[in-house]
Design an enzyme around this catalytic site. Sequence first.
Site, mmCIF file in Angstrom:
data_model
loop_
_atom_site.group_PDB
_atom_site.id
_atom_site.type_symbol
_atom_site.label_atom_id
_atom_site.label_comp_id
_atom_site.label_asym_id
_atom_site.label_seq_id
_atom_site.Cartn_x
_atom_site.Cartn_y
_atom_site.Cartn_z
ATOM 1 N N LEU A 21 -38.704 -25.310 -35.528
ATOM 2 C CA LEU A 21 -38.097 -24.070 -36.036
ATOM 3 C C LEU A 21 -39.075 -23.132 -36.732
ATOM 4 O O LEU A 21 -38.714 -22.004 -37.052
ATOM 5 C CB LEU A 21 -36.976 -24.428 -37.027
ATOM 6 C CG LEU A 21 -35.802 -25.230 -36.455
ATOM 7 C CD1 LEU A 21 -34.864 -25.674 -37.584
ATOM 8 C CD2 LEU A 21 -35.032 -24.397 -35.440
ATOM 9 N N SER A 22 -40.297 -23.608 -36.977
ATOM 10 C CA SER A 22 -41.189 -22.837 -37.851
ATOM 11 C C SER A 22 -42.430 -22.361 -37.129
ATOM 12 O O SER A 22 -43.515 -22.942 -37.276
ATOM 13 C CB SER A 22 -41.584 -23.691 -39.067
ATOM 14 O OG SER A 22 -40.551 -23.731 -39.996
ATOM 15 N N GLY A 24 -45.746 -20.781 -36.475
ATOM 16 C CA GLY A 24 -46.830 -20.570 -37.443
ATOM 17 C C GLY A 24 -47.173 -21.849 -38.193
ATOM 18 O O GLY A 24 -48.235 -21.958 -38.794
ATOM 19 N N SER A 28 -44.807 -28.346 -36.897
ATOM 20 C CA SER A 28 -43.409 -28.118 -36.495
ATOM 21 C C SER A 28 -43.334 -27.797 -35.003
ATOM 22 O O SER A 28 -42.493 -28.344 -34.275
ATOM 23 C CB SER A 28 -42.805 -26.987 -37.335
ATOM 24 O OG SER A 28 -41.703 -26.382 -36.699
ATOM 25 N N ASN A 110 -40.897 -25.172 -51.936
ATOM 26 C CA ASN A 110 -40.347 -23.882 -51.508
ATOM 27 C C ASN A 110 -38.988 -23.589 -52.141
ATOM 28 O O ASN A 110 -38.334 -22.604 -51.788
ATOM 29 C CB ASN A 110 -40.187 -23.828 -49.985
ATOM 30 C CG ASN A 110 -41.482 -24.121 -49.270
ATOM 31 O OD1 ASN A 110 -41.573 -25.085 -48.532
ATOM 32 N ND2 ASN A 110 -42.498 -23.317 -49.502
ATOM 33 N N HIS A 137 -33.528 -21.117 -40.618
ATOM 34 C CA HIS A 137 -33.039 -22.371 -41.215
ATOM 35 C C HIS A 137 -33.339 -22.443 -42.701
ATOM 36 O O HIS A 137 -32.593 -23.019 -43.467
ATOM 37 C CB HIS A 137 -33.599 -23.594 -40.476
ATOM 38 C CG HIS A 137 -35.082 -23.790 -40.596
ATOM 39 N ND1 HIS A 137 -36.003 -22.901 -40.099
ATOM 40 C CD2 HIS A 137 -35.812 -24.796 -41.147
ATOM 41 C CE1 HIS A 137 -37.238 -23.347 -40.324
ATOM 42 N NE2 HIS A 137 -37.133 -24.500 -40.966
ATOM 43 N N GLU A 174 -41.616 -17.382 -50.836
ATOM 44 C CA GLU A 174 -41.632 -18.794 -50.432
ATOM 45 C C GLU A 174 -41.776 -19.737 -51.627
ATOM 46 O O GLU A 174 -42.051 -20.928 -51.470
ATOM 47 C CB GLU A 174 -42.748 -19.032 -49.414
ATOM 48 C CG GLU A 174 -42.574 -18.222 -48.130
ATOM 49 C CD GLU A 174 -41.603 -18.841 -47.113
ATOM 50 O OE1 GLU A 174 -41.604 -20.066 -46.942
ATOM 51 O OE2 GLU A 174 -40.834 -18.077 -46.488
ATOM 52 N N ARG A 214 -45.659 -15.171 -44.636
ATOM 53 C CA ARG A 214 -44.295 -15.363 -45.141
ATOM 54 C C ARG A 214 -44.053 -14.725 -46.511
ATOM 55 O O ARG A 214 -42.919 -14.415 -46.861
ATOM 56 C CB ARG A 214 -43.985 -16.860 -45.237
ATOM 57 C CG ARG A 214 -43.991 -17.590 -43.916
ATOM 58 C CD ARG A 214 -43.258 -18.901 -44.096
ATOM 59 N NE ARG A 214 -43.497 -19.859 -43.036
ATOM 60 C CZ ARG A 214 -42.891 -21.022 -42.969
ATOM 61 N NH1 ARG A 214 -42.022 -21.382 -43.901
ATOM 62 N NH2 ARG A 214 -43.149 -21.866 -41.995
ATOM 63 N N HIS A 250 -48.495 -21.538 -45.679
ATOM 64 C CA HIS A 250 -48.284 -21.372 -47.120
ATOM 65 C C HIS A 250 -49.639 -21.565 -47.801
ATOM 66 O O HIS A 250 -50.470 -22.344 -47.313
ATOM 67 C CB HIS A 250 -47.338 -22.460 -47.681
ATOM 68 C CG HIS A 250 -45.895 -22.263 -47.344
ATOM 69 N ND1 HIS A 250 -45.093 -23.299 -46.926
ATOM 70 C CD2 HIS A 250 -45.104 -21.169 -47.398
ATOM 71 C CE1 HIS A 250 -43.862 -22.840 -46.725
ATOM 72 N NE2 HIS A 250 -43.846 -21.552 -46.987
ATOM 73 N N ASP A 252 -50.263 -23.363 -50.233
ATOM 74 C CA ASP A 252 -50.484 -24.755 -50.650
ATOM 75 C C ASP A 252 -51.002 -25.642 -49.518
ATOM 76 O O ASP A 252 -51.147 -26.851 -49.678
ATOM 77 C CB ASP A 252 -49.243 -25.355 -51.344
ATOM 78 C CG ASP A 252 -48.066 -25.608 -50.416
ATOM 79 O OD1 ASP A 252 -48.172 -25.371 -49.196
ATOM 80 O OD2 ASP A 252 -47.008 -26.050 -50.939
ATOM 81 N N CYS A 368 -45.875 -30.336 -50.609
ATOM 82 C CA CYS A 368 -44.659 -29.614 -50.174
ATOM 83 C C CYS A 368 -43.417 -30.305 -50.705
ATOM 84 O O CYS A 368 -42.388 -29.661 -50.913
ATOM 85 C CB CYS A 368 -44.533 -29.619 -48.651
ATOM 86 S SG CYS A 368 -45.892 -28.871 -47.794
#
Length: 444
Positions: A21-22, A24, A28, A110, A137, A174, A214, A250, A252, A368
């Site tokens: 779904l992600s 980038g 995922s 997040n 999502h 985020e 993001r 991100h 992180d 995360c």
Amino acid sequence: MSAREFNFDGLVGPTHNYSGLSFGNKASSANAGLASNPRAAALQGLAKMKALADRGFAQAVLPPLARPDFALLARLGFAGTEAQSLGRAARQAPALLSAAWSASSMWTANAATVSPSADTADARVHFTPANLVSKLHRSAEPEATGRVLAAVFPEGPHFAHHAPLPASPQTGDEGAANHTRLCPRAGEAGVEFFVYGASGFDAAAPAPRRFPARQTREASEAVARLHGLDPRRTVFAQQNPDAIDAGVFHNDVIAVGSERVLFCHEKAFVDQAAVLRRLREAFPGELEVIEVPETFVSLADAVESYLFNSQLLARPDGTMMLVVPEECRRNERVARYLEGLATPGGTIREVISFELRESMRNGGGPACLRLRVEMTEAESKAMHPGVLLDEVLYGKLTRWVQAHYRDRLASEDLADPALVTACREALDELSTLLGLGNLYRFQR
Ligand code: SUG
């Protein structure tokens, strides 16, 4: 005033799955369609929490959000009974169905941006749930996340809760994944460091070409204003667009900081030398920066190993420990770098690794999975105590996972109404176990 950092790890929910779904987030995309093992995922997360609690770190847990999100499906035109809504979405729009089932709330970095009371104008701990507008999502999380945070940290003299920022791409936020707090010692005023991927309005500003940014500058600035931060001790910096294009979705994934130490890749920020200079000027004391050169660890290796998605933890004696995913041991160059990093007289004295493969396959490493909240003693007494992880809670949660979680979840399972019932039974029991009452809408 003395204070302590608490790590609030997201308990992996029973619907953990790989749906790609992600865009980038390379992991995922690469693992889309793979069958997941929610039971192993939750136990891996709990094992990390337990090991850190055993070492004397303050460890707590945040419950997963209830999934599937039928309200999201209804807003997307899948009405009717629950079974009908699942069936239609499975036939007509499987990606939307996966979004409604995503267990992505596990990545509590997040969940929100948190500013400790030592930094805020009204000396309260401030929370702003991230709007996560960049992915459907994830955009379904903020409201319920806000409810969980308010249940754990009651609004009042110690805690202040803000609404998520407006849900627009120009104010994409985020949360703590793009925010680092540095300070001489827990409890002392520090620097809040916000890293954004692009400007929401300035089309001429540098931006990634391949993958989306993001977090926007405007979002970071809004959070700093809401939290009442001192502009002299707030630093904004732009993430290197090349890093985002290499899969650093991100900040992180490329930098981690704790107390007086910032550990980052040399290609983390635009105009990095100037960013580090600004941080040093704003920092009340001596800031130590461990900058890893590209010749030691390339951007690709950083993304593959998640070296920087580590937890940098200040041990009770003031020395630092780095908590990395096992993938760092499996990457030869990163493993070699880490061998030289932890030295007896050095800043980082110890590196420990955890097997978090289930979460890693969706791009979620040790950092995360946790939201950091620094609290004074009075503040920690005001929070809901039922989520603090000790031996007893660890035992209960482990048994609960073993009783309720499947060891295999594939895309065809997402149309199964029996999974809905199983998830509700599990979460109903969990909210009692954590003493959080009727936390979920389906319980009301
Ligand atoms: O938002 N992955 C998450 C990973 C979040 C990692 N968090 C931090 N870096 N702080 C994301 O991309 C994948 C879900 C899927 O593909 O099924 C996902 O949402």
